[in-house]
Write a protein that holds these residues in place. Structure first.
Motif, PDB file in Angstrom:
ATOM      1  N   LEU A 143      99.383  57.133  48.705  1.00 25.90           N
ATOM      2  CA  LEU A 143     100.192  56.059  48.140  1.00 25.90           C
ATOM      3  C   LEU A 143      99.865  55.924  46.659  1.00 25.90           C
ATOM      4  O   LEU A 143      98.725  56.166  46.243  1.00 25.90           O
ATOM      5  CB  LEU A 143      99.896  54.732  48.852  1.00 25.90           C
ATOM      6  N   LYS A 188     100.772  51.021  42.934  1.00 28.02           N
ATOM      7  CA  LYS A 188     101.498  49.815  43.339  1.00 28.02           C
ATOM      8  C   LYS A 188     101.623  49.718  44.852  1.00 28.02           C
ATOM      9  O   LYS A 188     101.476  48.644  45.441  1.00 28.02           O
ATOM     10  CB  LYS A 188     102.880  49.791  42.684  1.00 28.02           C
ATOM     11  N   GLU A 189     101.910  50.831  45.483  1.00 28.39           N
ATOM     12  CA  GLU A 189     102.043  50.847  46.944  1.00 28.39           C
ATOM     13  C   GLU A 189     100.702  50.535  47.608  1.00 28.39           C
ATOM     14  O   GLU A 189     100.647  49.834  48.626  1.00 28.39           O
ATOM     15  CB  GLU A 189     102.564  52.208  47.404  1.00 28.39           C
TER      16      GLU A 189
END
Length: 342
Positions: free
Chosen positions: A306, A309-310
């Motif tokens: 990821l 931000k994720e």
């Protein structure tokens, strides 16, 4: 997600608010500050002060550095002048309700020897008279210390040192706080420095001295606790991430939380005492747990391919939710203490 620019502005505003509040924090270690105004402990303390001059006090020890030195009329007269100064209306800020010393016995004996003529309720001019009065004093010596039991709270058996006991009570109607006690001790010691006869020294002791010193220890303990906690967090995060930048970044949330805690105390008038110092330490502990918990989950999410931000979003959904729930549970747990009389 809030972008970094907005986050930075919020963090800056919080830190300014917190630092300004921290400058207003009042350190308090007097046990009377722990009770509410209408509590029996406080009301009885005030009554004792009004009736008897104070429930506790300051011990001022005068040392002559020679045997029988306290029998010298010069130092005895100084003790009387000093006691008058302590209780004077112009020194109401000292909050001294009453003083006791060996001179009370000497003056009473001198009065009795002159047919209760109150002109003689004073210190004799000659040392031989003082010595004679002490020798013929009719008090008992049950513990065979060499001096009457009545004298023991105020002079040692060799008459080298004398104790002036100054009782403290709320003359100005304000709580006798650590700050007021520090003022009493400082002003008293300044007077002695300027007026004590040459060849004599003094020491101050008693509960007020302990309370003032305890205030210093509370502040010192908080600083050491904060420093050690921040060092521990940065070290653990460094070992976890093998990254110095991550170790430094981890200090931001805990530093902000602790600063906000003390800042809020300052703005709301919450004193820093032994009880609130414990709460502050718990705040640090919570901050350490939450910081490491959050960063460790973030690191795990990063291993799942990821992006930043994720990973943050995923961490907020799991660890973030747990952090909120546990913090709320602790908050409501401690709120129970607000209905206590202590």
């Amino acid at each position: 997600l809030i972008n970094w620019g907005i986050s930075r502005d919020i963090l800056t505003a919080v830190m300014i608010f917190s630092i300004a509040g921290m400058m207003r924090v009042n350190v308090e270690t007097s046990v009377h500050a722990y009770f509410k105004e209408d509590d029996y402990i406080i009301t009885s303390f005030k009554v004792i002060g009004e009736k008897f001059g104070g429930a506790y006090g300051l011990n001022i020890i005068i040392d002559s550095h020679e045997d029988d030195g306290i029998k010298d009329p010069e130092i005895l007269r100084f003790i009387e002048e000093f006691r008058v100064w302590l209780e004077a209306d112009e020194n109401i800020d000292l909050n001294i309700g009453r003083t006791d010393a060996i001179t009370d016995f000497i003056k009473t004996m001198h009065l009795a020897m002159h047919d209760n003529d109150f002109n003689y309720y004073a210190i004799p001019d000659e040392k031989i008279d003082v010595t004679s009065y002490i020798r013929i004093y009719p008090g008992r010596d049950d513990n065979d210390s060499g001096i009457p039991d009545d004298f023991e709270p105020y002079v040692d058996r060799r008459f080298r040192t004398a104790n002036i006991f100054a009782r403290i009570w709320e003359k100005e109607g304000n709580l006798i706080s650590s700050g007021i006690m520090n003022h009493i001790i400082t002003k008293t010691e300044k007077y002695l420095d300027e007026n004590l006869p040459e060849g004599y020294t003094y020491k101050t002791a008693g509960e007020p001295k302990i309370i003032v010193r305890l205030s210093e220890y509370v502040v010192r303990g908080q600083i050491m606790s904060l420093g050690f906690s921040l060092l521990a967090v940065s070290l653990i995060v460094f070992l976890l991430f093998k990254n110095r930048t991550a170790a430094l970044v981890s200090l931001i949330p805990i530093s902000t939380a602790v600063a906000f805690n003390f800042g809020l105390m300052g703005w709301l008038g919450i004193r820093l005492d032994i009880a609130t110092a414990i709460i502050a330490s718990i705040t640090i502990g919570i901050g350490i747990d939450d910081t490491i918990h959050f960063l460790n989950t973030y690191r795990f999410n990063r291993t799942l391919d990821l992006d930043k931000k994720e990973s943050i979003a995923a961490t907020l959904k799991t660890s973030g939710r747990a952090i909120v729930y546990t913090s709320l549970a602790l908050t409501f747990g401690f709120l129970v203490l607000t209905i206590s009389s202590f």
